[in-house]
Design a protein around this motif. Structure first.
Motif, PDB file in Angstrom:
ATOM      1  N   VAL A   1     132.901 -24.517 -10.752  1.00  0.00           N
ATOM      2  CA  VAL A   1     134.181 -25.083 -11.205  1.00  0.00           C
ATOM      3  C   VAL A   1     134.342 -24.921 -12.714  1.00  0.00           C
ATOM      4  N   PHE A   2     133.313 -25.255 -13.494  1.00  0.00           N
ATOM      5  CA  PHE A   2     133.399 -25.119 -14.948  1.00  0.00           C
ATOM      6  C   PHE A   2     133.504 -23.657 -15.354  1.00  0.00           C
ATOM      7  N   GLY A   3     132.829 -22.779 -14.640  1.00  0.00           N
ATOM      8  CA  GLY A   3     132.932 -21.345 -14.931  1.00  0.00           C
ATOM      9  C   GLY A   3     134.344 -20.833 -14.711  1.00  0.00           C
ATOM     10  N   LEU A   4     134.983 -21.240 -13.630  1.00  0.00           N
ATOM     11  CA  LEU A   4     136.369 -20.833 -13.372  1.00  0.00           C
ATOM     12  C   LEU A   4     137.318 -21.412 -14.413  1.00  0.00           C
ATOM     13  N   TYR A   5     137.117 -22.665 -14.771  1.00  0.00           N
ATOM     14  CA  TYR A   5     137.959 -23.300 -15.777  1.00  0.00           C
ATOM     15  C   TYR A   5     137.842 -22.566 -17.115  1.00  0.00           C
ATOM     16  N   TRP A   6     136.612 -22.282 -17.533  1.00  0.00           N
ATOM     17  CA  TRP A   6     136.399 -21.574 -18.790  1.00  0.00           C
ATOM     18  C   TRP A   6     137.025 -20.185 -18.733  1.00  0.00           C
ATOM     19  N   GLY A   7     136.851 -19.499 -17.628  1.00  0.00           N
ATOM     20  CA  GLY A   7     137.417 -18.156 -17.495  1.00  0.00           C
ATOM     21  C   GLY A   7     138.929 -18.155 -17.581  1.00  0.00           C
TER      22      GLY A   7
ATOM     23  N   ASN B   1     139.787 -19.119 -21.451  1.00  0.00           N
ATOM     24  CA  ASN B   1     139.323 -18.252 -22.528  1.00  0.00           C
ATOM     25  C   ASN B   1     139.554 -16.776 -22.283  1.00  0.00           C
ATOM     26  N   LEU B   2     139.755 -16.395 -21.056  1.00  0.00           N
ATOM     27  CA  LEU B   2     139.985 -14.985 -20.756  1.00  0.00           C
ATOM     28  C   LEU B   2     141.445 -14.705 -20.442  1.00  0.00           C
ATOM     29  N   GLY B   3     142.298 -15.723 -20.537  1.00  0.00           N
ATOM     30  CA  GLY B   3     143.735 -15.538 -20.333  1.00  0.00           C
ATOM     31  C   GLY B   3     144.123 -15.408 -18.876  1.00  0.00           C
ATOM     32  N   MET B   4     143.247 -15.774 -17.970  1.00  0.00           N
ATOM     33  CA  MET B   4     143.572 -15.676 -16.551  1.00  0.00           C
ATOM     34  C   MET B   4     144.422 -16.872 -16.152  1.00  0.00           C
ATOM     35  N   GLY B   5     145.473 -16.625 -15.398  1.00  0.00           N
ATOM     36  CA  GLY B   5     146.276 -17.696 -14.858  1.00  0.00           C
ATOM     37  C   GLY B   5     147.326 -18.247 -15.793  1.00  0.00           C
ATOM     38  N   SER B   6     147.405 -17.797 -17.021  1.00  0.00           N
ATOM     39  CA  SER B   6     148.439 -18.311 -17.916  1.00  0.00           C
ATOM     40  C   SER B   6     149.678 -17.446 -17.823  1.00  0.00           C
ATOM     41  N   ALA B   7     150.807 -18.026 -18.099  1.00  0.00           N
ATOM     42  CA  ALA B   7     152.067 -17.302 -17.997  1.00  0.00           C
ATOM     43  C   ALA B   7     152.181 -16.217 -19.051  1.00  0.00           C
TER      44      ALA B   7
END
Length: 168
Positions: A46-52, A55-61
């Motif tokens: 869960v924390f790995g997905l949240y960080w990704g 910080n990696l711009g995944m899932g943002s508009a």
């Protein structure tokens, strides 16, 4: 109690009780290691997905598909807003709606000061293209905007940036 008394006390133990004590095995307590290890693994995922995502711009508009690498998104040092031409993965160029007209950012700072009497108000934020007076698709906190001879001036990061009706 002395040694003789203890020897007599031990000497009177029944042989069946001694045999039973030798065969006795305490019941195993259930181990908490396995469930705790599973819980720790789930939390790590869960924390790995949240960080990704953060910080990696995944899932943002605003992530787009490689728009920064392809040069479609450029930061203008004068305005503090990003130039995203319309059609680059859903990103929209900064725009403001004033008096029934949509004005687009030119990303150019206006030279000189804007007169206080020319200030029309403070912007409100929208996620899409603005369609009401004073609405803008940048700066969620709101910012001052004013009418000038060239178009609409919007105060961004302490500078007045020009917006014109010419699309991106």
């Amino acid at each position: 109690m002395n040694e003789e008394f203890l020897l007599q006390a031990v000497g009177h133990i029944d042989e069946d009780l001694i045999a039973e004590a030798e065969e006795y095995r305490p019941a195993k307590r259930p181990s908490l290691r396995r469930p705790l290890a599973g819980l720790a693994a789930c939390l790590a995922v869960v924390f790995g997905l949240y960080w990704g995502m953060n910080n990696l711009g995944m899932g943002s508009a605003n992530s787009g598909s490689g728009s920064a690498a392809s040069g479609e998104s450029q930061q203008n040092s004068n305005s503090g807003i990003t130039d995203n031409s319309q059609g680059s993965g859903g990103d929209v160029c900064p725009a403001i709606w004033v008096d029934g007209q949509l004005y687009w950012s030119t990303f150019q700072a206006i030279s000189g000061e804007v007169e206080e009497s020319a200030i029309l108000g403070t912007t409100t934020y929208t996620d899409g293209l603005p369609d009401e007076d004073g609405e803008a698709n940048f700066n969620r906190e709101g910012t001052l905007y004013a009418r000038t001879d060239e178009g609409i001036a919007v105060e961004i990061d302490g500078e007045w940036v020009l917006f014109t009706p010419d699309g991106p």
